[in-house]
Design an enzyme around this catalytic site. Structure first.
Site, PDB file in Angstrom:
ATOM      1  N   ASP A  35      -0.459  28.669  62.234  1.00  0.00           N
ATOM      2  CA  ASP A  35      -1.807  29.774  62.092  1.00  0.00           C
ATOM      3  C   ASP A  35      -1.368  30.768  61.133  1.00  0.00           C
ATOM      4  O   ASP A  35      -0.630  31.586  60.851  1.00  0.00           O
ATOM      5  CB  ASP A  35      -1.514  30.503  63.565  1.00  0.00           C
ATOM      6  CG  ASP A  35      -2.270  31.608  63.908  1.00  0.00           C
ATOM      7  OD1 ASP A  35      -2.943  31.825  63.131  1.00  0.00           O
ATOM      8  OD2 ASP A  35      -2.078  32.168  65.130  1.00  0.00           O
TER       9      ASP A  35
ATOM     10  N   GLY B 187      -8.770  27.131  54.988  1.00  0.00           N
ATOM     11  CA  GLY B 187      -8.566  27.500  56.633  1.00  0.00           C
ATOM     12  C   GLY B 187      -9.691  28.793  56.947  1.00  0.00           C
ATOM     13  O   GLY B 187      -9.869  29.531  56.075  1.00  0.00           O
TER      14      GLY B 187
ATOM     15  N   SER C 210     -15.790  29.062  59.893  1.00  0.00           N
ATOM     16  CA  SER C 210     -16.682  28.343  58.755  1.00  0.00           C
ATOM     17  C   SER C 210     -18.003  28.617  58.930  1.00  0.00           C
ATOM     18  O   SER C 210     -18.998  28.159  58.260  1.00  0.00           O
ATOM     19  CB  SER C 210     -16.397  26.821  58.763  1.00  0.00           C
ATOM     20  OG  SER C 210     -16.647  26.266  60.006  1.00  0.00           O
TER      21      SER C 210
ATOM     22  N   SER D 142     -18.559  30.513  49.951  1.00  0.00           N
ATOM     23  CA  SER D 142     -19.816  30.027  50.556  1.00  0.00           C
ATOM     24  C   SER D 142     -21.046  30.358  49.833  1.00  0.00           C
ATOM     25  O   SER D 142     -21.019  31.586  49.326  1.00  0.00           O
ATOM     26  CB  SER D 142     -19.541  30.313  51.776  1.00  0.00           C
ATOM     27  OG  SER D 142     -20.706  29.755  52.396  1.00  0.00           O
ATOM     28  N   ASN D 143     -22.091  29.595  50.014  1.00  0.00           N
ATOM     29  CA  ASN D 143     -23.465  29.911  49.723  1.00  0.00           C
ATOM     30  C   ASN D 143     -23.693  31.167  50.338  1.00  0.00           C
ATOM     31  O   ASN D 143     -24.568  31.814  50.020  1.00  0.00           O
ATOM     32  CB  ASN D 143     -24.357  29.066  49.958  1.00  0.00           C
ATOM     33  CG  ASN D 143     -24.712  28.478  51.237  1.00  0.00           C
ATOM     34  OD1 ASN D 143     -25.664  29.029  51.749  1.00  0.00           O
ATOM     35  ND2 ASN D 143     -23.853  27.560  51.808  1.00  0.00           N
TER      36      ASN D 143
ATOM     37  N   TYR E 145     -19.450  36.423  58.396  1.00  0.00           N
ATOM     38  CA  TYR E 145     -18.885  35.183  57.565  1.00  0.00           C
ATOM     39  C   TYR E 145     -19.118  35.319  56.001  1.00  0.00           C
ATOM     40  O   TYR E 145     -18.080  35.448  55.261  1.00  0.00           O
ATOM     41  CB  TYR E 145     -19.672  33.932  58.177  1.00  0.00           C
ATOM     42  CG  TYR E 145     -19.189  32.736  57.507  1.00  0.00           C
ATOM     43  CD1 TYR E 145     -17.951  32.267  57.398  1.00  0.00           C
ATOM     44  CD2 TYR E 145     -20.055  32.198  56.788  1.00  0.00           C
ATOM     45  CE1 TYR E 145     -17.602  31.226  56.549  1.00  0.00           C
ATOM     46  CE2 TYR E 145     -20.020  30.928  56.079  1.00  0.00           C
ATOM     47  CZ  TYR E 145     -18.673  30.532  55.975  1.00  0.00           C
ATOM     48  OH  TYR E 145     -18.472  29.360  55.274  1.00  0.00           O
TER      49      TYR E 145
ATOM     50  N   LYS F 283     -16.014  36.039  52.966  1.00  0.00           N
ATOM     51  CA  LYS F 283     -16.039  35.119  51.714  1.00  0.00           C
ATOM     52  C   LYS F 283     -16.226  35.922  50.467  1.00  0.00           C
ATOM     53  O   LYS F 283     -15.242  35.875  49.579  1.00  0.00           O
ATOM     54  CB  LYS F 283     -17.200  34.064  51.840  1.00  0.00           C
ATOM     55  CG  LYS F 283     -16.823  33.030  52.861  1.00  0.00           C
ATOM     56  CD  LYS F 283     -15.941  32.147  52.535  1.00  0.00           C
ATOM     57  CE  LYS F 283     -15.516  31.025  53.422  1.00  0.00           C
ATOM     58  NZ  LYS F 283     -14.274  30.246  53.332  1.00  0.00           N
TER      59      LYS F 283
ATOM     60  N   ARG G 101     -33.656  23.074  53.525  1.00  0.00           N
ATOM     61  CA  ARG G 101     -32.692  23.842  52.940  1.00  0.00           C
ATOM     62  C   ARG G 101     -31.640  23.192  52.347  1.00  0.00           C
ATOM     63  O   ARG G 101     -30.983  23.725  51.158  1.00  0.00           O
ATOM     64  CB  ARG G 101     -32.141  25.020  53.987  1.00  0.00           C
ATOM     65  CG  ARG G 101     -31.400  25.884  53.519  1.00  0.00           C
ATOM     66  CD  ARG G 101     -30.934  26.877  54.365  1.00  0.00           C
ATOM     67  NE  ARG G 101     -29.765  27.632  53.744  1.00  0.00           N
ATOM     68  CZ  ARG G 101     -28.556  27.138  54.157  1.00  0.00           C
ATOM     69  NH1 ARG G 101     -28.575  26.389  55.182  1.00  0.00           N
ATOM     70  NH2 ARG G 101     -27.536  27.902  53.502  1.00  0.00           N
TER      71      ARG G 101
HETATM   72  C1  15L Z   1     -21.220  27.198  55.356  1.00  0.00           C
HETATM   73  O1  15L Z   1     -20.664  28.114  54.423  1.00  0.00           O
HETATM   74  C2  15L Z   1     -20.620  26.732  56.390  1.00  0.00           C
HETATM   75  O2  15L Z   1     -19.279  26.814  56.343  1.00  0.00           O
HETATM   76  C3  15L Z   1     -21.142  25.076  56.663  1.00  0.00           C
HETATM   77  O3  15L Z   1     -20.607  24.837  57.907  1.00  0.00           O
HETATM   78  C4  15L Z   1     -22.584  25.273  56.554  1.00  0.00           C
HETATM   79  O4  15L Z   1     -23.085  25.941  57.681  1.00  0.00           O
HETATM   80  C5  15L Z   1     -22.958  25.551  55.124  1.00  0.00           C
HETATM   81  O5  15L Z   1     -22.546  26.902  55.021  1.00  0.00           O
HETATM   82  C6  15L Z   1     -24.516  25.771  55.152  1.00  0.00           C
HETATM   83  O6  15L Z   1     -25.216  26.739  54.517  1.00  0.00           O
HETATM   84  O7  15L Z   1     -25.231  24.978  55.331  1.00  0.00           O
END
Ligand code: 15L
Length: 281
Positions: free
Chosen positions: A47, A68, A71, A107-108, A132, A136, A170
């Site tokens: 954890d 981890g 997401s 992440s995007n 989220y 990031k 997308r």
């Molecule tokens: C992310 O950052 C997510 O972790 C993944 O689950 C998708 O949702 C992805 O983006 C996305 O934009 O498709």
């Protein structure tokens, strides 16, 4: 052979990555959830919101791929524990254990409030589209700090959507196939000159919103392009939310919580609750 720790290894991206990297690295997989082993790997249940667990899993590894955490968009408490505290613990534990290199799959959604008609590179300022996404951006900032202050080698990949095939319009712009993911991760582990880098974790998609020249500079040659699937995906596409359709983050820009979020870790009952159990008032 190098030993690589993959946190969040039981998730979709972790599972693809372990499959792709099997035999190339000695893999130590960790997760809060149980994990189905692929080939030869060691599993450590952990954890990461606890520093003691983060210290235990980051001992004696050559690099960490820190997948981890939460997401998708979710409640603040979950994001805070898993993505802010968890990320800090993993980076700090790696530092204390002398691990030099961390790959951070950002992440995007760290830049999801850029519009579809904008092409962005690794130098744009973040425009997160969700709590989220903010978490990031926190991880990217922490990576920058650990590179500059402690001389660690930090490789941040703004990941699109990891999938063998694009699931909607997308995702035609952000598809990241498992073999392209494995190639970019290998660059992150092996490249001799990493200080702090941001790259986009996407395949060579014709419809990309990204100028991914930083990844290309480091040797990335994506093998896949979502265009192969474009006609089929566009044929199936239904009209979506008009606001979401203007931004790169899609539904994340409008959703408070994305359906089917990763489950929150089960809470232990507070000590006081345990003590009172069965007591008469
Ligand atoms: C992310 O950052 C997510 O972790 C993944 O689950 C998708 O949702 C992805 O983006 C996305 O934009 O498709």
């Amino acid at each position: 052979m190098k030993t690589i720790l993959i946190t969040g290894a039981a998730g979709d991206v972790g599972t693809h990555l372990r499959r792709e990297l099997a035999g190339r690295y000695r893999i130590r997989a960790s997760d809060l959830r149980p994990l189905k082993k692929i080939a030869q790997e060691t599993f450590l249940r952990a954890d990461i919101s606890k520093m003691s667990d983060a210290l235990r899993i980051t001992k004696s590894v050559d690099a960490v791929v820190h997948l981890g955490g939460y997401s998708v968009e979710g409640p603040w408490e979950g994001i805070l524990n898993a993505n802010i505290i968890g990320c800090y613990n993993v980076f700090e534990a790696a530092r204390r254990n002398g691990v030099k290199r961390i790959l951070f799959p950002t992440s995007n959604h760290a830049t999801g409030f850029y519009r579809l008609d904008q092409t962005i590179d690794h130098r744009v300022y973040p425009k997160p589209d969700s709590r989220y996404g903010v978490s990031k951006v926190f991880g990217e900032a922490l990576a920058s700090l650990y590179a500059d202050k402690y001389g660690m080698q930090m490789f941040c990949m703004r990941i699109g959507n990891v999938n063998p095939v694009p699931i909607d319009k997308r995702r035609l712009s952000i598809l990241f196939t498992p073999r392209d993911l494995a190639q970019l991760v290998t660059i992150g582990i092996e490249h001799p000159q990493i200080h702090f880098e941001i790259v986009y974790g996407v395949s060579g998609n014709q419809r990309s919103w990204y100028d991914n020249s930083n990844a290309i500079r480091l040797g990335y040659k994506p093998q896949d392009d979502s265009e192969t699937f474009a006609a089929e995906v566009l044929r199936r596409e239904q009209p979506g939310d008009p606001t979401a359709e203007q931004y790169q983050g899609g539904m994340f820009v409008v959703a408070e919580e994305i359906p089917n979020p990763a489950p929150l870790p089960k809470k232990r009952p507070a000590r006081s609750q345990l003590a009172n159990k069965g007591r008469k008032k």
